[in-house]
Scaffold this motif. Structure first.
Motif, mmCIF file in Angstrom:
data_model
loop_
_atom_site.group_PDB
_atom_site.id
_atom_site.type_symbol
_atom_site.label_atom_id
_atom_site.label_comp_id
_atom_site.label_asym_id
_atom_site.label_seq_id
_atom_site.Cartn_x
_atom_site.Cartn_y
_atom_site.Cartn_z
ATOM 1 N N PRO A 293 0.701 -1.301 0.244
ATOM 2 C CA PRO A 293 0.197 -0.115 0.050
ATOM 3 C C PRO A 293 0.427 0.746 -0.073
ATOM 4 N N PRO A 294 0.427 1.986 -1.016
ATOM 5 C CA PRO A 294 1.869 3.776 -1.391
ATOM 6 C C PRO A 294 0.866 4.372 -0.115
ATOM 7 N N VAL A 295 2.407 5.257 0.349
ATOM 8 C CA VAL A 295 1.792 6.018 1.335
ATOM 9 C C VAL A 295 1.642 7.272 0.566
ATOM 10 N N PRO A 296 0.379 7.463 1.192
ATOM 11 C CA PRO A 296 -0.190 8.492 0.888
ATOM 12 C C PRO A 296 0.452 9.730 0.443
ATOM 13 N N GLU A 297 0.459 10.556 -0.381
ATOM 14 C CA GLU A 297 1.180 12.116 -1.147
ATOM 15 C C GLU A 297 1.276 13.279 -0.339
ATOM 16 N N PRO A 298 1.645 14.284 0.030
ATOM 17 C CA PRO A 298 0.627 15.429 0.780
ATOM 18 C C PRO A 298 0.314 16.175 -0.841
ATOM 19 N N SER A 490 12.802 10.477 3.398
ATOM 20 C CA SER A 490 11.827 10.039 2.715
ATOM 21 C C SER A 490 10.158 11.742 2.417
ATOM 22 N N ASP A 491 9.905 11.835 1.066
ATOM 23 C CA ASP A 491 9.375 12.742 1.437
ATOM 24 C C ASP A 491 8.146 13.824 2.456
ATOM 25 N N LYS A 492 7.851 12.861 3.004
ATOM 26 C CA LYS A 492 7.156 12.886 4.414
ATOM 27 C C LYS A 492 7.591 13.444 5.713
ATOM 28 N N PHE A 493 8.614 13.062 5.523
ATOM 29 C CA PHE A 493 9.870 13.694 7.072
ATOM 30 C C PHE A 493 10.793 15.172 5.936
ATOM 31 N N GLN A 494 11.150 15.135 4.986
ATOM 32 C CA GLN A 494 12.081 16.140 4.774
ATOM 33 C C GLN A 494 10.961 17.841 4.251
ATOM 34 N N HIS A 495 10.257 17.310 4.380
ATOM 35 C CA HIS A 495 8.804 17.532 3.651
ATOM 36 C C HIS A 495 8.213 18.239 4.478
ATOM 37 N N GLN A 497 5.662 20.565 7.963
ATOM 38 C CA GLN A 497 6.039 21.724 8.531
ATOM 39 C C GLN A 497 5.673 21.748 9.570
ATOM 40 N N MET A 498 6.262 20.827 10.266
ATOM 41 C CA MET A 498 5.675 20.388 11.854
ATOM 42 C C MET A 498 7.107 21.732 12.761
ATOM 43 N N ASP A 499 7.043 21.980 14.370
ATOM 44 C CA ASP A 499 7.905 21.857 14.940
ATOM 45 C C ASP A 499 9.123 21.518 15.881
ATOM 46 N N LEU A 500 8.449 20.582 15.586
ATOM 47 C CA LEU A 500 9.016 18.728 16.586
ATOM 48 C C LEU A 500 9.220 17.837 16.111
ATOM 49 N N PRO A 501 9.107 17.518 14.416
ATOM 50 C CA PRO A 501 8.848 16.677 14.058
ATOM 51 C C PRO A 501 10.130 15.027 14.484
ATOM 52 N N ILE A 502 8.995 14.414 14.601
ATOM 53 C CA ILE A 502 10.262 12.843 15.287
ATOM 54 C C ILE A 502 9.678 11.602 14.129
ATOM 55 N N ALA A 503 10.476 10.790 13.406
ATOM 56 C CA ALA A 503 10.038 9.714 12.710
ATOM 57 C C ALA A 503 10.518 8.685 13.889
ATOM 58 N N ILE A 504 8.801 7.446 14.384
ATOM 59 C CA ILE A 504 9.191 6.996 14.907
ATOM 60 C C ILE A 504 9.038 5.622 14.447
ATOM 61 N N GLY A 505 8.552 4.826 13.484
ATOM 62 C CA GLY A 505 8.681 3.494 13.268
ATOM 63 C C GLY A 505 7.930 4.018 11.489
ATOM 64 N N LYS A 506 7.222 2.242 11.270
ATOM 65 C CA LYS A 506 6.573 2.327 10.180
ATOM 66 C C LYS A 506 5.582 1.363 11.160
ATOM 67 N N LYS A 507 4.336 2.091 10.385
ATOM 68 C CA LYS A 507 2.745 1.071 10.742
ATOM 69 C C LYS A 507 2.443 -0.652 10.078
ATOM 70 N N ILE A 508 1.682 -1.125 9.872
ATOM 71 C CA ILE A 508 2.125 -2.529 9.554
ATOM 72 C C ILE A 508 1.865 -2.040 7.648
ATOM 73 N N ASP A 509 1.507 -1.336 7.721
ATOM 74 C CA ASP A 509 1.212 -1.198 6.258
ATOM 75 C C ASP A 509 2.254 -0.155 5.600
ATOM 76 N N PHE A 513 5.565 6.463 10.162
ATOM 77 C CA PHE A 513 4.513 6.935 11.022
ATOM 78 C C PHE A 513 5.683 8.463 11.920
ATOM 79 N N ILE A 514 4.701 9.237 11.791
ATOM 80 C CA ILE A 514 6.401 10.891 11.863
ATOM 81 C C ILE A 514 4.622 11.471 12.108
ATOM 82 N N ALA A 515 4.911 12.098 13.914
ATOM 83 C CA ALA A 515 4.493 12.637 14.893
ATOM 84 C C ALA A 515 5.010 14.344 14.873
#
Length: 863
Positions: A293-298, A490-495, A497-509, A513-515
């Motif tokens: 399942p592809p990661v949804p694009e912004p 990944s584009d989701k982390f590189q682009h 706009q969060m104040d404190l982005p943290i890359a935690i891990g990957k879901k089952i799909d 998971f970046i929060a």
């Protein structure tokens, strides 16, 4: 007859049994469909097709080019034998690609499109590139339109220009179009048609502008009431963009005192050109289809440059500016306004106002300029531990599916559908039960399904929120390591706009998971020894180091183990914060931990005082005002970086310090979010005496690695399930009301060390970020002060009090960045020296010294 009746009665139950739904019948119906879909969506199939089309493009290009030089020798042979030339071994041709190349070239050139046949090479090339890269590098349908137009136009043009040449420049298609057009429009009409068609294509493709030189109209001068001659800057300033008003320096006053705004005329050409640029924006490239399942694009948002509404004037905003000599009161007022307003000055006063207006700083404050040569860590410092793609074992999926169906069948539970989603560590099997089946029956079969699958860590989600299915999570035999490098790339982390982005891990799909830690706003981590807590903390810290500048973020690291966070000592002068006078920024002593937590509480109170004075509600609004130079640093305002407190083993602190640690932690968790202070707390013992209700209530985001019992899982997550994890980074995160299973990203100790060394080798601040000083009241008991042993900051504090004529302890805290205890001692010493009066409760003390000259006499007499 009786025998026949008995036989019929015996046959009837068999018929009824055959009519019962059998879950195993799902297998032959689904197998062909699933295999075809997998073959079509498989990434390897796309790459094979891409390689085929690239080879076909190269083959056609070589054959066509060879045909240009060998067509005379091969023409008679191919034309005579047609397609049978391919199977006549005695015929020899001169084309580089043999009989097939000669036949293909003859068919494309002579019977087709002539020299325009090279467009087919380009057509096969773009298809091959799109397939082999896995995304839309070239826009397919737009290129198909250009190729169709080129085939018609180029073939007809060459047929028109070459006439009766022996070589088929235009091919059969070009000759047919040329004959028909020349017969219909004549030779001249056909030539004009080709010229118009060629020019039309060039204009449409490149948007050529045909401009006639025009004389620019002179700007209209508005009358200036009360000024005499207008300022020369108004005549020469032509830098205004369309739809934008002139800056405040081009504003004047009408006779009635209202301001006049000079707006340059907007040219129609500039307006049309801007609209054309907006229309020519291209759509985003599409992703290739894979079985994962592809990661949804912004979402792509298009912004149109429209005139912004004129902002409403704010009540007396302040700008900090260098002091200006007092020539007149009007010039002084202009120096502290965002937009100066002139009140009908004379000609002499205009000459004095202009230089003051230019001295006002208009550029926003940029905190990163303190370390302008700072370089962010590169991804090459991290290792790629695992593949970003997950390999799907079809035999394992089929085996587990059959086992689940058979186990449910043994308990007379029928299902309508079953599907699988493969993750890096576990596979989620989603089942849709038949009508009338209770969910609780399937939930109670958790141990039976685990027994049939011979696997540990079976977890049943009944039902899956928002899906209408029941989920069964089964660990994979071959687990995939989730590399932090792939997540940070990944584009989701590189682009983000969060104040404190943290890359935690990957879901089952397989979705990253970046929060945003700033929205969590605090994080509580728990898990048994060796299940991945320390790696998880390193993952969070490295994520922040890759995204934030040292001026924007500070860490307060508490490490009772003394070895887990020692790697970050190298970045002390860049990202760490510590107490004044301390040598080591990483806190390991319990007593110093208590002082640090209380110092953070003092910092929190100071920040809330700054927010109150600035009229803002959170750190983002406050820093926005400060960067716009709307807050005066001379009044104690400063840029506030985010502060992240990390405690590696919270249980050890509770055991040794107890309430002294719990109370400041609870206070920070309750209040510190708005001022940019966030907490990450990890513990091995998630028991109720360690993680109390006061702490849990203020940590809405929680991470649970594998724990030893269901009670521990309920303590950390308020629900069971963490005891069934399989370890090695397998985790459950409770965030935003959802419980998600993740595989934590892995970063090894040498990688963290290389990142810390890369940052530490760069130029940093002179010292670590200093927290406010905190002195324990217990240490000060029985220690009477005297003027002979006064505080080193006594004289500075006395000057602050006399200059402001306000005997307030909080004033000393804000101006001198002190803790409450030290500020109180300074106030008591000032009272003993006679500079301020006695304590008056909630009111400020009286200041007995009115001038700085009197203060200097008192200070000199005390020497």
């Amino acid at each position: 007859m009786a025998g026949n009746k008995l036989k019929s009665e015996k046959k009837e139950p068999k018929k009824k049994k055959e009519q019962l739904p059998d879950p195993s019948t799902l297998k032959p119906d689904k197998e062909p469909e699933v295999k075809v879909k997998e073959l079509v969506k498989d990434e390897r199939t796309h790459k094979v097709l891409g390689a085929f089309f690239l080879l076909l493009s190269l083959y056609c290009f070589i054959a066509f080019t060879s045909y240009l030089f060998t067509w005379e020798e091969d023409f008679d042979k191919v034309h005579r034998y047609s397609s049978s030339v391919l199977f006549r071994h005695e015929i020899e041709v001169d084309n580089l690609l043999g009989r097939l190349g000669a036949f293909t070239s003859h068919w494309f050139f002579f019977k087709g499109f002539g020299i325009a046949s090279y467009l087919f090479c380009y057509f096969f090339f773009i298809i091959g590139i799109n397939f082999i890269v896995g995304r839309r590098v070239f826009r397919f349908w737009r290129n198909v339109k250009y190729i169709i137009f080129g085939l018609l136009f180029i073939s007809m043009t060459f047929a028109f220009l070459t006439g009766k040449s022996a070589f088929p420049w235009g091919g059969a298609l070009g000759d047919a179009l040329n004959r028909w057009t020349s017969g219909f429009l004549g030779k001249t009409g056909a030539g004009l048609l080709l010229v118009v068609a060629g020019l039309s294509w060039i204009i449409w493709k490149f948007n050529v502008d045909f401009k006639w030189p025009e004389k620019k109209p002179k700007p209209v001068k508005e009358p200036f009431a009360g000024f005499g001659e207008p300022d020369e800057e108004l005549e020469d300033d032509e830098s205004s963009a369309p739809f934008a008003t002139q800056p405040a320096k081009n504003n004047a006053m009408k006779g009635d005192g209202s301001p006049i705004t000079v707006i340059p005329p907007v040219e129609e050409e500039a307006f049309e050109q801007e609209l054309q640029l907006i229309e020519k924006e291209e759509e985003p490239a599409a992703k290739s289809i894979t079985y994962i399942p592809p990661v949804p694009e912004p979402e792509l948002t298009m912004t149109v440059n429209e005139p912004e509404p004129e902002p409403e004037p704010e009540p007396e905003p302040e700008i900090y500016t260098p002091p200006v000599p007092k020539k007149n009161t009007k010039a002084e007022e202009v120096a502290f306004e965002i937009k100066p307003v002139y009140e009908d000055p004379t000609d002499d006063e205009v000459e004095e106002i202009v230089p003051v207006r230019e001295a006002v700083p208009t550029d926003p404050y940029e905190p990163t300029l303190d370390l302008r040569d700072y370089k962010y860590p590169a991804l090459d410092l991290l290792e790629n531990h695992g593949s970003d793609k997950i390999v799907q074992d079809a035999s394992e999926l089929e085996k587990n599916k059959n086992q689940i169906i058979d186990t449910l069948k043994n308990y007379d539970i029928s299902i309508q559908k079953i599907s699988a989603t493969v993750g890096p560590t576990v596979t989620l099997y989603e089942i849709v039960p038949a009508a009338g089946v209770r969910i609780s029956r399937i939930k109670n079969l958790e141990d039976d399904i685990a027994l049939s699958l011979s696997a540990l860590g079976i977890r049943i989600i009944a039902p899956i929120p928002g899906r209408g299915t029941i989920g069964i999570e089964v660990p994979n035999v071959k687990k995939t390591i989730v590399s932090l490098r792939n997540m940070l790339a990944s584009d989701k982390f590189q682009h983000s706009q969060m104040d404190l982005p943290i890359a935690i891990g990957k879901k089952i799909d397989n979705e990253n998971f970046i929060a945003d830690l700033a929205k969590m706003p605090h994080l509580l981590m728990a898990g048994a020894t060796g299940q991945g807590k320390s790696v998880g903390i390193n993952t969070l810290l490295v994520s922040l180091l890759y995204k934030k500048h040292p001026s924007q973020l500070k860490f307060v690291l508490v490490d009772p183990k003394k070895v887990e966070l020692s790697l970050y000592k190298l970045i002390e002068k860049h990202f760490l914060a510590k107490l004044p006078g301390e040598e080591d920024a990483i806190i390991t002593d319990t007593k110093k931990v208590v002082h640090t937590l209380n110092a953070l509480c003092i910092e929190m109170d100071l920040r809330y005082d700054l927010l109150k004075e600035a009229g803002t509600r959170n750190i983002r609004e406050y820093n926005g005002k400060f960067t716009q130079r709307r807050l005066n640093p001379q009044k104690g305002h400063r840029y506030l970086p985010f502060i992240v407190l990390v405690i590696d083993e919270f249980a050890d602190l509770i055991m040794t310090a107890g309430k002294e640690v719990e109370m400041p932690i609870a206070r920070l968790a309750q209040l510190a979010r708005a001022v940019g202070i966030h907490l990450i707390i990890a513990t091995q013992r998630p028991s109720v005496n360690i993680i109390t209700g006061t702490i849990k209530a203020n940590f809405p985001a929680r991470i649970a690695f594998k724990v030893s019992s269901k009670i521990d899982s309920r303590t950390i997550l308020d629900i069971g399930g963490a005891e069934q994890l399989i370890g090695q980074g397998d985790m459950l995160i409770s965030f935003n009301g959802e419980l998600v299973r993740l595989q934590c990203a892995f970063v090894d100790t040498p990688e963290v060390e290389s990142v810390a060394e890369f940052i530490g080798e760069q130029r940093g601040y002179p010292d670590a970020f200093l927290l406010p000083e905190y002195v324990d009241e217990k240490d000060m008991e029985g220690k009477d002060f005297s003027l002979a042993d006064r505080d080193p900051l006594f004289e500075e504090a006395a000057r602050v009090i006399v200059q402001n004529q306000q005997g307030s302890t909080s004033l000393l805290q804000r101006r001198m960045k002190l803790g409450y205890n030290r500020a109180g001692r300074l106030m008591d010493q000032l009272e003993a020296a006679g500079i301020v009066g006695p304590n008056m409760g909630s009111k400020a003390r009286d200041v007995n010294v009115k001038t700085e000259a009197d203060l200097e006499e008192i200070l000199n007499s005390m020497l």
